[in-house]
Design a protein around this motif. Structure first.
Motif, PDB file in Angstrom:
ATOM      1  N   LEU A  82      36.373  24.508  15.275  1.00 57.84           N
ATOM      2  CA  LEU A  82      36.828  25.032  16.562  1.00 57.84           C
ATOM      3  C   LEU A  82      37.139  23.925  17.563  1.00 57.84           C
ATOM      4  CD1 LEU A  82      34.404  28.065  16.901  1.00 57.84           C
ATOM      5  CD2 LEU A  82      36.854  28.136  16.409  1.00 57.84           C
ATOM      6  N   SER A  83      36.442  22.805  17.465  1.00 62.41           N
ATOM      7  CA  SER A  83      36.675  21.710  18.407  1.00 62.41           C
ATOM      8  C   SER A  83      38.052  21.076  18.219  1.00 62.41           C
ATOM      9  CB  SER A  83      35.584  20.643  18.278  1.00 62.41           C
ATOM     10  OG  SER A  83      35.693  19.966  17.042  1.00 62.41           O
ATOM     11  N   LYS A  84      38.692  21.318  17.089  1.00 61.74           N
ATOM     12  CA  LYS A  84      40.014  20.753  16.804  1.00 61.74           C
ATOM     13  C   LYS A  84      41.154  21.593  17.387  1.00 61.74           C
ATOM     14  CE  LYS A  84      38.410  17.610  13.757  1.00 61.74           C
ATOM     15  NZ  LYS A  84      37.019  17.547  14.134  1.00 61.74           N
ATOM     16  N   VAL A  88      34.048  27.714  23.381  1.00 59.87           N
ATOM     17  CA  VAL A  88      34.016  28.316  22.047  1.00 59.87           C
ATOM     18  C   VAL A  88      33.033  27.581  21.140  1.00 59.87           C
ATOM     19  CG1 VAL A  88      35.402  28.735  19.983  1.00 59.87           C
ATOM     20  CG2 VAL A  88      36.321  29.290  22.220  1.00 59.87           C
ATOM     21  N   VAL A  89      33.024  26.255  21.209  1.00 61.40           N
ATOM     22  CA  VAL A  89      32.094  25.467  20.393  1.00 61.40           C
ATOM     23  C   VAL A  89      30.653  25.801  20.768  1.00 61.40           C
ATOM     24  CG1 VAL A  89      31.246  23.117  19.997  1.00 61.40           C
ATOM     25  CG2 VAL A  89      33.691  23.598  19.870  1.00 61.40           C
ATOM     26  N   GLU A  90      30.382  25.934  22.067  1.00 55.82           N
ATOM     27  CA  GLU A  90      29.028  26.286  22.516  1.00 55.82           C
ATOM     28  C   GLU A  90      28.638  27.672  21.997  1.00 55.82           C
ATOM     29  OE1 GLU A  90      25.373  25.784  24.042  1.00 55.82           O
ATOM     30  OE2 GLU A  90      26.945  24.261  23.983  1.00 55.82           O
ATOM     31  N   ALA A  91      29.567  28.617  22.047  1.00 59.06           N
ATOM     32  CA  ALA A  91      29.292  29.963  21.536  1.00 59.06           C
ATOM     33  C   ALA A  91      29.018  29.926  20.037  1.00 59.06           C
ATOM     34  CB  ALA A  91      30.465  30.888  21.849  1.00 59.06           C
ATOM     35  N   ALA A  92      29.756  29.090  19.302  1.00 59.02           N
ATOM     36  CA  ALA A  92      29.562  28.987  17.851  1.00 59.02           C
ATOM     37  C   ALA A  92      28.172  28.461  17.514  1.00 59.02           C
ATOM     38  CB  ALA A  92      30.632  28.085  17.242  1.00 59.02           C
ATOM     39  N   ARG A  93      27.671  27.544  18.330  1.00 60.40           N
ATOM     40  CA  ARG A  93      26.330  26.986  18.079  1.00 60.40           C
ATOM     41  C   ARG A  93      25.228  28.013  18.297  1.00 60.40           C
ATOM     42  NH1 ARG A  93      28.030  21.718  20.997  1.00 60.40           N
ATOM     43  NH2 ARG A  93      28.713  20.462  19.252  1.00 60.40           N
ATOM     44  N   ASN A  94      25.542  29.057  19.060  1.00 58.31           N
ATOM     45  CA  ASN A  94      24.531  30.066  19.381  1.00 58.31           C
ATOM     46  C   ASN A  94      24.633  31.333  18.540  1.00 58.31           C
ATOM     47  OD1 ASN A  94      23.269  28.558  21.438  1.00 58.31           O
ATOM     48  ND2 ASN A  94      24.911  29.089  22.870  1.00 58.31           N
TER      49      ASN A  94
END
Length: 190
Positions: free
Chosen positions: A130-132, A166-172
């Motif tokens: 997602l970070s890409k 989005v990256v933060e949401a993915a980590r959670n």
């Protein structure tokens, strides 16, 4: 052009040394010469009239390596600038430089059943992918649907406005678990 002025192309120069290309205007004459960067800029600008207007003596200088960044992609489209008789930029012409053509909606279908282990590796993989992406209004929108025995939207398209969110949401995201892996159901629902 004025007989004592010279345009010099610098294809490996550019804003902040990013190698997009630029040009220098030089005053040539005894006892020495001085050159200053024209500064083609970071992108296309609207038509701008310099002193003397657009009808005076003009030239066009191009920076063929000028690039446009779209997320993690770089497109070398080139850019040209019309300059007046005093070598001041009048108008930047970049016919191929448009809004980034990365408009797309992506829904990731994520297996959260018990067959996936360890879960933190799934979270890391998802965050890296997602970070890409160039996520934002009018660009890429991402949703995630997790499935096991049932399919659940973790978040929907347009819910987040940046890759960081989005990256933060993915980590959670926590794993749904369950003894069934209903892939076809999840794909259909996505």
């Amino acid at each position: 052009l004025h007989p004592h002025r010279l345009l010099v192309g610098a294809p490996w120069d550019g804003p902040a040394g990013d190698h997009r290309g630029d040009i220098y205007k030089c005053l040539v004459g005894p006892p020495n010469s001085t050159c200053t960067k024209v500064n083609l800029g970071k992108g296309p600008q609207g038509g701008r009239e310099g002193p003397g207007g657009v009808l005076g003596t003009q030239a066009v200088a191009c920076a063929p390596l000028w690039s446009q960044e779209c997320g993690t992609s770089v497109f070398s489209t080139g850019v040209c600038t019309r300059v007046d008789g005093d070598l001041r930029p009048v108008e930047t012409l970049a016919p191929t430089a448009q809004r980034c053509s990365t408009y797309m909606d992506i829904v990731i279908v994520l297996d959260g059943s018990n067959s996936i282990y360890p879960w933190y590796e799934v979270q890391n993989f998802l965050s890296n992918v997602l970070s890409k992406f160039f996520i934002g209004p009018g660009q890429i929108q991402v949703g995630v649907l997790q499935y096991g025995e049932r399919a659940v939207h973790e978040w929907t398209l347009g819910q987040f406005g940046s890759a960081r969110e989005v990256v933060e949401a993915a980590r959670n995201i926590s794993r749904q678990e369950g003894r069934e892996t209903r892939t076809a159901l999840a794909i259909r629902q996505a």
